[in-house]
Motif scaffolding. Structure first.
Motif, PDB file in Angstrom:
ATOM      1  N   LYS A 210       1.825  -4.117  -7.351  1.00  0.00           N
ATOM      2  CA  LYS A 210       2.750  -3.803  -8.457  1.00  0.00           C
ATOM      3  C   LYS A 210       3.396  -5.082  -9.000  1.00  0.00           C
ATOM      4  O   LYS A 210       3.503  -5.267 -10.218  1.00  0.00           O
ATOM      5  CB  LYS A 210       3.873  -2.870  -7.964  1.00  0.00           C
TER       6      LYS A 210
ATOM      7  N   VAL B 128      14.976 -12.902  -1.028  1.00  0.00           N
ATOM      8  CA  VAL B 128      16.256 -13.603  -0.919  1.00  0.00           C
ATOM      9  C   VAL B 128      16.273 -14.318   0.434  1.00  0.00           C
ATOM     10  O   VAL B 128      16.197 -13.685   1.475  1.00  0.00           O
ATOM     11  CB  VAL B 128      17.426 -12.602  -0.984  1.00  0.00           C
TER      12      VAL B 128
ATOM     13  N   ARG C  45       9.721  -0.960 -15.854  1.00  0.00           N
ATOM     14  CA  ARG C  45       8.270  -1.070 -15.689  1.00  0.00           C
ATOM     15  C   ARG C  45       7.787  -0.700 -14.295  1.00  0.00           C
ATOM     16  O   ARG C  45       6.594  -0.730 -14.035  1.00  0.00           O
ATOM     17  CB  ARG C  45       7.818  -2.485 -16.073  1.00  0.00           C
TER      18      ARG C  45
ATOM     19  N   LEU D 193      14.336 -10.603 -13.425  1.00  0.00           N
ATOM     20  CA  LEU D 193      12.880 -10.813 -13.476  1.00  0.00           C
ATOM     21  C   LEU D 193      12.278 -10.375 -14.804  1.00  0.00           C
ATOM     22  O   LEU D 193      11.095 -10.622 -15.062  1.00  0.00           O
ATOM     23  CB  LEU D 193      12.199 -10.031 -12.337  1.00  0.00           C
TER      24      LEU D 193
ATOM     25  N   ARG E  99      13.880   5.690  -1.862  1.00  0.00           N
ATOM     26  CA  ARG E  99      13.113   4.447  -1.711  1.00  0.00           C
ATOM     27  C   ARG E  99      12.033   4.595  -0.659  1.00  0.00           C
ATOM     28  O   ARG E  99      10.939   4.054  -0.788  1.00  0.00           O
ATOM     29  CB  ARG E  99      14.018   3.325  -1.215  1.00  0.00           C
TER      30      ARG E  99
ATOM     31  N   GLU F  26      16.675  -3.489   0.674  1.00  0.00           N
ATOM     32  CA  GLU F  26      16.943  -2.842  -0.606  1.00  0.00           C
ATOM     33  C   GLU F  26      17.956  -1.711  -0.487  1.00  0.00           C
ATOM     34  O   GLU F  26      18.940  -1.677  -1.211  1.00  0.00           O
ATOM     35  CB  GLU F  26      15.637  -2.313  -1.199  1.00  0.00           C
TER      36      GLU F  26
ATOM     37  N   VAL G  53       5.524 -10.811 -11.265  1.00  0.00           N
ATOM     38  CA  VAL G  53       6.748 -11.303 -10.619  1.00  0.00           C
ATOM     39  C   VAL G  53       6.552 -11.614  -9.132  1.00  0.00           C
ATOM     40  O   VAL G  53       7.521 -11.650  -8.373  1.00  0.00           O
ATOM     41  CB  VAL G  53       7.916 -10.304 -10.781  1.00  0.00           C
TER      42      VAL G  53
ATOM     43  N   GLN H 293      -0.616   4.576  -8.588  1.00  0.00           N
ATOM     44  CA  GLN H 293       0.687   3.991  -8.326  1.00  0.00           C
ATOM     45  C   GLN H 293       0.810   2.562  -8.809  1.00  0.00           C
ATOM     46  O   GLN H 293       1.888   2.112  -9.189  1.00  0.00           O
ATOM     47  CB  GLN H 293       0.960   4.009  -6.819  1.00  0.00           C
TER      48      GLN H 293
ATOM     49  N   ARG I 160       9.012 -13.699  -6.484  1.00  0.00           N
ATOM     50  CA  ARG I 160      10.317 -13.915  -7.106  1.00  0.00           C
ATOM     51  C   ARG I 160      11.380 -12.930  -6.624  1.00  0.00           C
ATOM     52  O   ARG I 160      12.525 -13.021  -7.038  1.00  0.00           O
ATOM     53  CB  ARG I 160      10.177 -13.866  -8.628  1.00  0.00           C
ATOM     54  N   GLY I 161      11.001 -12.021  -5.746  1.00  0.00           N
ATOM     55  CA  GLY I 161      11.969 -11.014  -5.332  1.00  0.00           C
ATOM     56  C   GLY I 161      12.721 -11.317  -4.054  1.00  0.00           C
ATOM     57  O   GLY I 161      13.763 -10.732  -3.784  1.00  0.00           O
TER      58      GLY I 161
ATOM     59  N   VAL J 288       0.818  -2.282  -1.770  1.00  0.00           N
ATOM     60  CA  VAL J 288       1.132  -1.637  -3.050  1.00  0.00           C
ATOM     61  C   VAL J 288       2.222  -2.430  -3.780  1.00  0.00           C
ATOM     62  O   VAL J 288       2.138  -2.664  -4.983  1.00  0.00           O
ATOM     63  CB  VAL J 288       1.569  -0.165  -2.832  1.00  0.00           C
TER      64      VAL J 288
ATOM     65  N   LYS K 209       0.946  -6.901 -11.137  1.00  0.00           N
ATOM     66  CA  LYS K 209       0.842  -6.246 -12.440  1.00  0.00           C
ATOM     67  C   LYS K 209       2.021  -6.649 -13.343  1.00  0.00           C
ATOM     68  O   LYS K 209       1.868  -6.816 -14.554  1.00  0.00           O
ATOM     69  CB  LYS K 209       0.827  -4.728 -12.209  1.00  0.00           C
ATOM     70  N   LEU K 210       3.209  -6.793 -12.732  1.00  0.00           N
ATOM     71  CA  LEU K 210       4.412  -7.161 -13.491  1.00  0.00           C
ATOM     72  C   LEU K 210       4.563  -8.667 -13.650  1.00  0.00           C
ATOM     73  O   LEU K 210       5.428  -9.138 -14.394  1.00  0.00           O
ATOM     74  CB  LEU K 210       5.669  -6.624 -12.777  1.00  0.00           C
TER      75      LEU K 210
ATOM     76  N   VAL L 183       6.787   5.282 -11.559  1.00  0.00           N
ATOM     77  CA  VAL L 183       5.509   5.986 -11.659  1.00  0.00           C
ATOM     78  C   VAL L 183       5.813   7.450 -11.967  1.00  0.00           C
ATOM     79  O   VAL L 183       6.455   8.138 -11.173  1.00  0.00           O
ATOM     80  CB  VAL L 183       4.721   5.890 -10.336  1.00  0.00           C
TER      81      VAL L 183
END
Lengths: 433, 433
Positions: free
Chosen positions: A321, A333, B330, B325, B142, A146, A327, A34, A330-331, A317, A324-325, B333
């Motif tokens: 992730k 709010v 990306r 971002l 999600r 989300e 970021v 994953q 930065r997500g 996880v 790996k990206l 999965v």
């Protein structure tokens, strides 16, 4: 090798910590599929490194020195499951200062110092996730942040404390007394030897502060949450509630009305037809109402080794992730709305009121007059003999009334001679308006 | 200005499309706070640009030419809510070819051609999100992909079609017949004039294929989903089920047993104590069981303008955040597990069987002998007069039995003289094992 492995510093190896180790070890292949990276538990902070444990970890992984985690340049992510405010908060701030991401199950820390932690994380470009802090294994924070990012949440109602829900369920099913059921819950390990944080609603209040912050985009403090526990709920209250078609639950309610919000935790009569009424035992559930989405509910185990660990490792996880990206940090709010709390005259609800009165002519007239004078109208009235007919018991369910008015009414009832005792006052949810 | 605005091409301005416009227009400030970018609906594909609509959109935004969206270099994201396979699939592939991200509510497309769409997206570095395709406003995809990323899902049970749940609820509450309730549902707009896709379970099967793919990490095809609709469920079936403590629901079940999986949609008796049994009307719910998390359930509106639009726009928020971002395309999965489907002798369940038999000596003995010969044991047996006592009705609830055996039994029952008719055969969920 290093660039393909994310190293975890795990703080705490109690119930949830053990679950985290089990899942990370047991699901290694899935986690790698994953995230694209291997996850390694590199250090574990424990109180006693010599203690026997029924999980397999190399001896040199265990440490009693927090610096081996927060000052360790090899560690990428701190997973914190020791709980409490001190010294945990200092560890977290230090870890962030050193650029480490954080996954935590600590509702106390996030409810009381979440803003400070998140702002330090922002400054340092680090992730902080805390799904496990509310509703155990239920992914409710993700749903709010989300799943409903496009909506405006108007109401959240939560059964967010398993201990009190176990007690209330047991009292309801068996007609048992509070003290008796609490003792049994303590013997079964469902309640702590000092049960105050659970039964007085403090734990639930912390979770509601977190939900309020994320759902309403305001900086909710624990002080903003009005809180009342279950210790005064009696077997008779529950019996009367059932008779009228309700279950009593320790319910957190966060409501928004335009710009005005109100968050509270109180024993609440929930109409049997409402989905929250059948959430029983140690299960948790959060009901969410959004302007666009309408009614939704999320149900699952509120605690336990593996359910809570699932939430923790799923956050892990996400951190991996993000890593790996490239970021991380930065997500998130930050709350972007001003907080305007309702005053007691703006908070309205239906109420359940139980009084013991002298059995003499004119008492009910006096009571209904006081209610009418305070703009409180009645949906249901039940009067019956009490104490072998020497007194009467009056049960009232009101229509929508303001908290101020109902409190003024209670005060007057406590003062007049013909009312012997105001036994109980609870709010009512989910029946007809 | 361009770099601070994300331009949307909206395909379809029916119920959900209108909801998307309303939310994007009405929540502009919130969306900008959450994503850091403005979201602009730049083009809308409609069938008839002249039609009167009660939303405000500039005339030059509406177009009847799909190329104005998929070939338009200004458009960043395509939001597809026209549904269907052709020509929608071609539009989607073209849009991806041109580097546009996709948000879709199209369960048909994703269930039948999801792998192809997602692989094209991967190749082109584009996002494809489809939360609205299953469970309307419930953020269930999600939850599976992120909330339970650390767990291994073992079972998903879904009431994922609002039309059939409305029909089954109405039949249960009013004792009404299928044909009568269907007609009423059509008049109210809850069922289409050609209701086949809903009542025969095809719609639910598509949603279960999507859940199976995401929950089990395999490439589930629609052909892999065994599907039976509700058109043969009678008022008597429901009455008998209620008598035994069950509600009948059109239930999708996706199960994993080690490496073996099985996904199906069938009318199912659900024990009244199970949380799915009280999911009524057009509401949807998905029950998820994970090895670590245990039992969870997600409940909410399965359809409707604004609930579905909430899911669509929340996906859009994710695309826009990813764009900010620089990580579009990306995060996804692809299925990484081999698919091993169970055969009929490996699929086990409890079953409910209703037979009309000749009222003569030895029939029950003959029936129970056939069951025993096929390793089917009984939990409940009820025999009562039928057809003014000229025949008998036998209701059986079995213990766990294989699908192969129960089908063999049914075939034998249909062949022997003393059984007049096999009225119904449904699986049973949620009672005691």
């Amino acid at each position: 090798m290093r660039e393909n492995t994310v190293k975890i510093g795990l703080m705490g190896l109690g119930t949830v910590g053990t679950g985290v180790v089990r899942i990370v070890q047991g699901h290694q292949e899935d986690l790698q599929k994953q995230t694209g990276l291997a996850i390694e538990i590199a250090k574990v902070l424990v109180k006693n490194a010599e203690k026997e444990r029924n999980i397999s970890l190399d001896d040199d992984i265990l440490t009693t020195d927090p610096a081996d985690l927060v000052e360790n340049p090899d560690i990428d992510v701190i997973v914190e499951v020791i709980g409490g405010i001190n010294p945990t908060k200092q560890y977290m701030l230090q870890a962030l200062e050193n650029g480490k991401h954080i996954v935590t199950a600590n509702k106390d820390l996030m409810a009381l110092h979440g803003a400070e932690i998140l702002s330090k994380a922002q400054e340092k470009g680090c992730d902080v996730f805390y799904e496990a802090s509310v509703g155990g294994g239920i992914p409710i924070l993700r749903a709010l942040v989300e799943g409903f990012s496009s909506d405006r949440i108007t109401k959240m109602m939560g059964i967010v404390n398993g201990t009190t829900n176990y007690i209330m369920t047991k009292m309801s099913k068996e007609g048992a007394d509070y003290a008796e059921v609490l003792k049994e819950a303590q013997e079964l390990g469902y309640a702590e030897s000092d049960p105050t944080a659970d039964v007085e609603g403090h734990d639930a209040a912390r979770k509601m502060a977190i939900l309020g912050t994320l759902g309403f985009h305001v900086d909710m403090n624990l002080d903003d949450v009005d809180c009342e526990g279950i210790s005064r709920v009696s077997a008779e209250d529950i019996a009367h509630a059932k008779q009228l078609g309700y279950e009593i639950k320790l319910l957190g309610i966060a409501q928004r009305d335009g710009e005005l919000i109100d968050v509270s935790v109180q024993p609440t009569l929930v109409a049997r037809s409402h989905p929250l009424a059948s959430v029983n035992g140690v299960f948790n559930a959060v009901y969410v109402h959004g302007e666009a989405v309408g009614e939704t509910m999320f149900y699952g185990p509120g605690a336990g080794e593996l359910p809570t660990a699932t939430a923790v490792v799923s956050d892990l996880v996400t951190v991996v992730k993000n890593k790996k990206l490239g970021v991380n940090g930065r997500g998130s709010v930050a709350p972007y709305k001003e907080k305007h709390l309702k005053t007691d005259d703006q908070i309205v609800s239906k109420y359940f009121l139980r009084l013991i009165v002298d059995d003499k002519r004119g008492v009910l007239a006096q009571i209904t007059r006081i209610l009418a004078d305070h703009d409180v109208s009645l949906e249901q009235v039940l009067q019956q003999p009490y104490n072998d007919g020497k007194q009467s018991e009056i049960i009232l369910v009101t229509h929508q009334a303001s908290r101020k008015n109902i409190f003024d009414v209670r005060k007057l009832f406590e003062e007049i001679d013909s009312v012997y005792e105001v036994k109980s006052l609870y709010r009512v949810e989910g029946g007809e308006e």
